[in-house]
Design a protein around this motif. Sequence first.
Motif, PDB file in Angstrom:
ATOM      1  N   SER A 266      39.256  43.101  46.600  1.00 59.61           N
ATOM      2  CA  SER A 266      39.800  44.273  45.907  1.00 59.61           C
ATOM      3  C   SER A 266      39.178  44.439  44.524  1.00 59.61           C
ATOM      4  O   SER A 266      38.861  45.553  44.097  1.00 59.61           O
ATOM      5  CB  SER A 266      41.312  44.159  45.776  1.00 59.61           C
ATOM      6  N   LYS A 269      35.654  45.754  44.909  1.00 61.84           N
ATOM      7  CA  LYS A 269      35.722  47.137  45.393  1.00 61.84           C
ATOM      8  C   LYS A 269      36.100  48.085  44.261  1.00 61.84           C
ATOM      9  O   LYS A 269      35.517  49.168  44.099  1.00 61.84           O
ATOM     10  CB  LYS A 269      36.740  47.235  46.527  1.00 61.84           C
ATOM     11  N   ASP A 270      37.090  47.694  43.449  1.00 56.53           N
ATOM     12  CA  ASP A 270      37.577  48.564  42.375  1.00 56.53           C
ATOM     13  C   ASP A 270      36.532  48.797  41.300  1.00 56.53           C
ATOM     14  O   ASP A 270      36.556  49.833  40.609  1.00 56.53           O
ATOM     15  CB  ASP A 270      38.840  47.960  41.745  1.00 56.53           C
ATOM     16  N   SER A 279      34.839  49.553  33.954  1.00 56.24           N
ATOM     17  CA  SER A 279      34.315  48.350  34.599  1.00 56.24           C
ATOM     18  C   SER A 279      33.695  47.400  33.568  1.00 56.24           C
ATOM     19  O   SER A 279      33.825  46.177  33.678  1.00 56.24           O
ATOM     20  CB  SER A 279      33.282  48.716  35.671  1.00 56.24           C
TER      21      SER A 279
END
Length: 471
Positions: A266, A269-270, A279
């Motif tokens: 996860s 992916k995020d 990010s």
Amino acid sequence: MNSNAETTEKLKKMLQELHTRSDLKFSFYDLGKPASDTVLAEKKDSIPSSLLDFYSVMNGCDVLASFVNDSTLQLGLRIPPIENIDGFTEPDECYNFNSGEKIITLEWIEITMSTFFFILDEGETDISKAYIVSAYAGEEHESSFIAHTMGEFLEKAMEGVLTLGWACDIEETNSSVASIKKLLSEKPQKKTLFEEGDRVVRRQHDYERGAVIKAVKTPHSHVYYGDEYVLVDFDYRGTFWVRPDSIKKRPKKKDLYERALADPDSFVKDLLLISAEESASLLYRIGSVFCVFYRNEEIESIHYPEHSLRYAGIFNRVSFTRAVDTLIAIMHRWAHARQEEATVSFVKDGSEYNRRDQYLKDSDSFYYSDVIETALGCLTYLIMRRKAGKKVQSLLKDSQRSSLFELFDILKQPLQSKYSGRFSNGFENLLDSYDQFLSLESVGNNNLNLGIKREEWLDKLKLARPYSFWY
């Protein structure tokens, strides 16, 4: 009793009290009895009187100890007995003293940063004019003055609580002195016990975490490190035996890094679903560029920050292809954002890998290049791990290689913002260097910065293979 002898008595009492502490593990503990009057009389014309005073109370000492919960904090004093000292002599060829100086080696400890000597200057014949210096191995000609007499030397050593390297005025040693003083001012701490599943971090290497598999007591003991060892599965570098005093438990509260490890799919992916700024901020909380850079053995211009290991601990938990695709994609986004604005605003929210990191202010900003370099180091680590010991050339698909080299072309372009030129030079050689790196058939294990692996200790200590002992 004169002052030198009184100070030696004070030292002797200090050493005896230290020996009673349950939080200290002694590799050596030997306090010599007073030297005989006959021997003292024999040496009175060849060694300084203050050193004779020391030997009249204690004929040498051999003390070396570390704290049971932190092997990086060591103290000791190792002075040879009077019978081992023949007076002032010409230094042998392994030393680098100034021409004409004569010495008596006064104090030595294997792992310390320097050694102490009595020095008699060139042409001087009066041994009462000798003085004590501290010198690094090979740099004896640049020694530092410490004391005129043995009593003065011992007072300074005790003020430094006999910390290894106490005379070295550097941040690391000063920090150790402060830490040992604090521990000795308190009641001895109980020994830390490690249980399966405990999350731990290497002492002095807070970028390196892992999970305890088991703790054991071995049938044989090592002279320095005892008979207790812990098997740890480190997040990136693999499973190793370590000494229990070389690791410490980390707080149970999960930070961003621990949450990412719990669900790496996860998290990775995020990273592709949020903006470049978001990010970059996430990964900056896990590790910035403010750290040591390691150089690749085969290609010097390839380097990787130590904090890249934190990123690698997460990306190592997804498939290699997916890790590479994601790292290259987010670095592309950061590179484009960097062309327009080099910095990202940053506010601490308590989820940082190390909330006490001296470089992370409560509210500040950082450069996109910080996370680009750290992420590129992560990619380098992942590739090296796949190549280590194997004859494998390019591990990247043609599309990945092409995209990576496009990234390098962007990074080497001068910045157009007010920060123009701030980081451009650091990326200029990446394309050629990485082309060489990817073409290597294999890379050495030393590139993974595994420290000293002592395979021979496994059988000696009856520690289970195939795991190495990590010194």
